[in-house]
Design a protein around this motif. Structure first.
Motif, short mmCIF file in Angstrom:
data_model
loop_
_atom_site.label_atom_id
_atom_site.label_comp_id
_atom_site.label_asym_id
_atom_site.label_seq_id
_atom_site.Cartn_x
_atom_site.Cartn_y
_atom_site.Cartn_z
N ALA A 268 0.82 -1.21 0.00
CA ALA A 268 0.00 0.00 0.00
C ALA A 268 0.85 1.26 0.00
O ALA A 268 0.53 2.24 -0.69
CB ALA A 268 -0.93 0.00 1.21
N ILE A 269 1.95 1.26 0.74
CA ILE A 269 2.82 2.44 0.78
C ILE A 269 3.50 2.64 -0.57
O ILE A 269 3.69 3.77 -1.03
CB ILE A 269 3.81 2.32 1.95
N GLY A 270 3.85 1.54 -1.22
CA GLY A 270 4.35 1.65 -2.59
C GLY A 270 3.28 2.22 -3.50
O GLY A 270 3.57 3.03 -4.40
N GLY A 271 2.01 1.84 -3.26
CA GLY A 271 0.90 2.37 -4.04
C GLY A 271 0.70 3.86 -3.82
O GLY A 271 0.42 4.61 -4.76
N LEU A 272 0.85 4.31 -2.58
CA LEU A 272 0.73 5.75 -2.30
C LEU A 272 1.77 6.55 -3.07
O LEU A 272 1.48 7.63 -3.59
CB LEU A 272 0.88 5.99 -0.78
N ASP A 273 2.99 6.00 -3.14
CA ASP A 273 4.03 6.70 -3.90
C ASP A 273 3.71 6.72 -5.39
O ASP A 273 3.95 7.72 -6.08
CB ASP A 273 5.39 6.04 -3.65
N GLY A 280 -2.06 14.42 -10.94
CA GLY A 280 -3.49 14.71 -10.99
C GLY A 280 -4.38 13.87 -10.11
O GLY A 280 -5.57 14.17 -9.98
N LEU A 281 -3.85 12.81 -9.47
CA LEU A 281 -4.68 11.97 -8.60
C LEU A 281 -4.31 12.22 -7.14
O LEU A 281 -3.14 12.15 -6.76
CB LEU A 281 -4.49 10.49 -8.92
N SER A 282 -5.32 12.48 -6.32
CA SER A 282 -5.08 12.73 -4.90
C SER A 282 -5.64 11.59 -4.06
O SER A 282 -6.53 10.86 -4.48
CB SER A 282 -5.74 14.04 -4.47
N VAL A 283 -5.09 11.44 -2.88
CA VAL A 283 -5.55 10.43 -1.90
C VAL A 283 -6.00 11.19 -0.65
O VAL A 283 -5.24 11.97 -0.08
CB VAL A 283 -4.41 9.45 -1.54
N TRP A 300 2.80 6.89 10.52
CA TRP A 300 3.66 8.06 10.40
C TRP A 300 2.86 9.25 9.86
O TRP A 300 1.95 9.07 9.02
CB TRP A 300 4.82 7.76 9.46
N PRO A 301 3.18 10.47 10.31
CA PRO A 301 2.41 11.65 9.89
C PRO A 301 2.31 11.81 8.37
O PRO A 301 1.28 12.24 7.85
CB PRO A 301 3.19 12.81 10.52
N GLY A 302 3.38 11.47 7.66
CA GLY A 302 3.36 11.62 6.21
C GLY A 302 2.69 10.49 5.47
O GLY A 302 2.57 10.53 4.25
N VAL A 303 2.23 9.45 6.21
CA VAL A 303 1.59 8.28 5.59
C VAL A 303 0.12 8.19 5.98
O VAL A 303 -0.77 8.25 5.13
CB VAL A 303 2.32 6.97 5.96
N GLN A 304 -0.14 8.02 7.27
CA GLN A 304 -1.50 7.97 7.82
C GLN A 304 -2.40 7.02 7.03
O GLN A 304 -3.47 7.38 6.54
CB GLN A 304 -2.10 9.37 7.86
N ARG A 345 -7.61 5.89 8.98
CA ARG A 345 -6.76 7.08 9.01
C ARG A 345 -7.08 7.96 7.80
O ARG A 345 -8.23 7.99 7.35
CB ARG A 345 -5.28 6.67 9.07
N ALA A 346 -6.08 8.63 7.28
CA ALA A 346 -6.34 9.70 6.31
C ALA A 346 -6.38 9.26 4.85
O ALA A 346 -6.67 10.09 3.98
CB ALA A 346 -5.27 10.78 6.46
N THR A 347 -6.13 7.99 4.54
CA THR A 347 -6.06 7.60 3.13
C THR A 347 -7.38 7.09 2.56
O THR A 347 -7.43 6.62 1.43
CB THR A 347 -4.98 6.51 2.91
#
Length: 353
Positions: A268-273, A280-283, A300-304, A345-347
């Motif tokens: 999933a973290i690889g997917g966020l990157d 143009g795509l936001s999460v 982590w704050p930058g992942v959530q 969380r935030a994703t």
């Protein structure tokens, strides 16, 4: 300038050092003969919880120190089946989950005076192949943390009067002790996405041989179908790595999913990157992302990252209980399923209207 005066005396070796230099290392039998006790008394003096008086133990240890004797623990293990040493077989030392599990497990074992003997498998190897090697170490019990293992390998090990504890997996039709995360918690991901109004979803999994990935996918896909959602994309077949998550996300985006569920947080973290680099795509504005495991990085704050909690401490507790049951010959439940809960969380967020 030459130094004038009394020459400095060279340091002389101690009597103990002279004895050690003059002859091979003492054996337990040698020590017993020298100090006038039996070989079994020497062995008991160096073993915790054995029947030897404090006075005798102190005498043997003092004489052993004086004469330079050191017990050969490995040789002792190899000469007999040793209940104080337990084989631990694992693979993928890059996995945060397995590293956390191994760390906690080894600490708990050593607190109980149980010595873990670690074997690291190559990627894709069958843990059952390692059991044949473990027989050479006269080990009664082995804990398999990760890696594939066949019915036949376990059956041969058990037929030899030995025990296996499986972590993160199970063989349902065999009476083998196991403790694992309840991967059916993936259905909670589908419920969460449905409640957010998301209907087009995709799944990104791990290796086709991974029972963990298969169970998580099956539970998710089943619930998606029950809710009338659409599984519009599916990628997998590679290892549980950041790079795999990155590349498989770029492939699955062609199906235009509103949300992507990943078999592990690393994927999933690889997917966020990948989404961050897609342009143009936001999460979660355009795509919601959910993982599984709740590794430290997920918070982590930058992942959530929204994810399913994999309760590693509870799994290790259950594994230790199984190990103690086996060592003490106690009856008890030998298969444990540890619940996983959704951590929002935030994703993840509501669908765009």
């Amino acid at each position: 300038m030459e130094k004038i005066g009394r020459p400095e005396a060279e340091e002389q070796p101690s009597p103990g050092q002279q004895r050690q230099a003059a002859r091979p290392a003492l054996t337990a039998r040698d020590l017993a003969d020298l100090i006038g006790v039996s070989q079994s008394t020497v062995s008991r003096a160096f073993s915790k919880g054995t029947s030897v008086s404090p006075k005798t133990r102190a005498f043997v240890l003092d004489q052993a120190e004086r004469l330079g004797y050191r017990p050969n623990v490995i040789a002792s293990f190899l000469s007999r089946r040793a209940s104080s040493i337990v084989g631990v077989v694992t693979a993928d030392f890059t996995s945060p989950v397995y590293i956390d599990m191994l760390d906690r497990l080894s600490v708990r074992m050593q607190e109980l005076d149980i010595h873990p003997l670690l074997f690291n498998l190559q990627a894709g190897a069958d843990a059952g192949d390692q059991l044949a090697v473990l027989r050479q170490y006269n080990i009664d019990t082995v804990i398999v943390i990760s890696g594939r293992i066949s019915h036949m390998s376990v059956a041969k090990w058990a037929a030899d009067g030995r025990q296996v504890i499986l972590m993160n997996r199970d063989i349902p039709d065999m009476a083998i002790a196991s403790v694992r995360c309840d991967n059916s918690a993936s259905s909670l991901v589908a419920d969460h996405l449905y409640e957010l109004g998301l209907r087009r979803v995709a799944f990104v999994g791990g290796p086709e041989s991974s029972a963990v990935s298969a169970e998580r996918e099956q539970a998710f896909v089943r619930r998606v179908a029950e809710l009338g959602m659409v599984l519009c994309g599916r990628e997998g077949g590679r290892e549980f790595t950041h790079q795999a998550g990155f590349e498989e996300t770029r492939a699955v985006l062609a199906a235009r999913p509103e949300a992507i569920f990943y078999a592990t947080d690393r994927l999933a973290i690889g997917g966020l990157d990948a989404l961050a680099w897609s342009g143009g795509l936001s999460v979660p504005g355009d795509v919601s992302v959910v993982g599984f495991d709740n590794i430290d990085m997920a918070s982590w704050p930058g992942v959530q990252l929204t994810t399913v909690h994999h309760d590693v401490p509870q799994i290790v507790d259950e594994a230790i209980e199984l190990l103690q049951q086996i060592r003490e010959g106690r009856e008890g439940v030998r298969k444990h399923l540890v619940r996983g809960d959704l951590v929002v969380r935030a994703t993840t967020g509501p669908a765009k209207r």
